[in-house]
Motif scaffolding. Structure first.
Motif, short mmCIF file in Angstrom:
data_model
loop_
_atom_site.label_atom_id
_atom_site.label_comp_id
_atom_site.label_asym_id
_atom_site.label_seq_id
_atom_site.Cartn_x
_atom_site.Cartn_y
_atom_site.Cartn_z
N THR A 108 62.92 0.87 76.17
CA THR A 108 61.97 0.66 76.54
C THR A 108 61.99 2.93 76.24
O THR A 108 61.68 2.92 75.68
N THR A 122 63.28 3.83 72.08
CA THR A 122 62.03 3.66 71.92
C THR A 122 60.06 4.55 71.64
O THR A 122 59.85 4.54 70.91
N ARG A 161 58.80 2.40 73.55
CA ARG A 161 57.72 0.47 73.18
C ARG A 161 58.07 -0.30 73.72
O ARG A 161 59.50 -0.16 74.01
N THR A 162 57.25 -0.63 74.29
CA THR A 162 57.34 -2.26 75.15
C THR A 162 58.47 -3.82 73.95
O THR A 162 58.10 -3.37 73.10
N THR A 167 52.08 -1.29 78.42
CA THR A 167 52.12 -0.18 77.24
C THR A 167 52.18 1.30 78.36
O THR A 167 51.33 1.97 77.50
#
Ligand code: SAM
Length: 347
Positions: free
Chosen positions: A129, A132, A134-135, A308
């Motif tokens: 996480t 990136t 992101r989740t 998010t």
């Protein structure tokens, strides 16, 4: 250099204040929630409701291996959850009492939700996480968080009953912490099973309430607990595309689930629907500056790993409100870990 590393004696024990011990304790600390989850999932507390029991008997009652159950309870007892007497019998403590499922204030669903695989596994992938941005939730579970919890009633209950249990101690305190315009219609946006709205209607006798959430969540609402008091309505819908009309928009633990773009979409729907005398009341952690411990800094990482979203500072809320057409008027502390960030329509 530490005492241990510089010691001339190869078998000398490192000093107790060696910072490596503190790091080791921190690295191992995930075993406490693992043990807590095991005890809650096995229903140990329910089987101690009538008094202390030897671990072998308890293991038989909950269907567990006696040795391993003993090891789990022994660890929890070091944190005041269960206690073992000299005869090897385990008993409830005030914290363990809250793990009973047959008491009104049961916190077992909250513990089971917070330690559920949907939080646990993404938290284990935090490095991804952070790299990136992101989740990993969608990769791990094949769909976003709220879709996963809409799969079937049993899966939905883990989150929504857990949220209700986690919110129960907060709701009356939050409901007392703000005022409302006379005869206000309060819309609880993403209000779940309605625990907060129940408290708001009890606290504000001239208010009306609208519980706004997804249909499968509203199916489990608790507003019937008000009995003959019918100052409430249900509104099914999607908070990204609509909001029922009202004077006060409560968003408790909503914006923190979402990144700024999604949070803005929710706030703009509230802005579109709010009356001229209205306001928005965002109930979330407000992260303080500095290095001090703060619960908001902890839950923030759950918002990062499974959602998010993020916990926000006052400045973050200021900017978000301005973009949505609200003016931040004040931040009200509550006697919970949450604050109320109030905004009025900007003119
Ligand atoms: C973290 S929970 C908060 C529940 C409640 N406000 C509380 O504090 O206990 C988020 C809520 O948002 C609702 N929700 C998620 N996506 C939604 C959507 N698109 N439209 C309406 N509600 C939604 C969920 O069903 C859930 O009840």
């Amino acid at each position: 250099m530490t005492a241990a590393a510089s010691s001339p004696d190869p078998i000398a024990r490192p000093a107790e204040d060696d910072l490596r011990f503190a790091l080791m304790d921190l690295a191992l600390s995930y075993l406490f929630p693992a043990a807590l989850r095991a005890a809650a999932a096995l229903g140990v507390a329910d089987h101690l409701a009538d008094g202390p029991r030897p671990v072998a008997e308890l293991a038989g009652a909950v269907g567990a291996d006696p040795l391993n159950l003993h090891r789990v309870l022994r660890l929890l007892a070091t944190r005041g959850i269960f206690t073992e007497d000299d005869a090897g019998r385990f008993a409830l403590t005030p914290s363990a009492e809250l793990l009973r499922t047959d008491v009104p204030s049961s916190f077992a669903p909250a513990v089971l939700m917070i330690t559920d695989t949907t939080f646990w596994r993404p938290a284990g992938e935090l490095e991804e996480t952070v790299r990136t941005g992101r989740t990993p939730f969608d990769r791990l579970f094949g769909m976003p968080f709220f879709e996963h919890f809409a799969r079937d009633p049993e899966t939905a209950a883990v989150f929504h009953v857990g949220m209700a249990s986690m919110s129960d101690p907060e709701n009356p305190v939050v409901a007392r912490a703000f005022d409302l315009p006379p005869d206000a219609t309060v819309v609880d946006v993403g209000g779940g099973h309605g625990g907060l709205l129940l408290s708001v209607l009890r606290e504000h006798p001239d208010a009306r309430g609208v519980l706004f959430d997804q249909p499968h969540v509203l199916a489990g609402h608790r507003l019937g607990e008000l009995g003959a008091d019918d100052r409430w309505d249900l509104a099914e819908g999607d908070f990204f595309t609509e909001a029922p009309p009202g004077d006060a928009y409560l968003l408790k633990r909503i914006l923190h689930d979402w990144d700024d773009e999604h949070a803005l979409r929710i706030l703009r729907q509230c802005r579109r629907a709010v009356s001229d005398r209205g306001r928005v009341l965002v109930v979330d952690a407000v992260v303080p500056p500095g290095n001090d411990p703060d619960p908001g800094k902890v839950i923030d990482l759950l918002m990062m790993s499974s959602f998010t979203g993020r916990e926000r500072t006052r400045a973050d809320f200021d900017a978000l409100f301005a973009r949505a057409g609200f003016r931040l008027t004040r931040v009200l502390p509550t006697d919970t870990r949450l604050s109320i960030v109030e905004g009025v329509p900007a003119t």
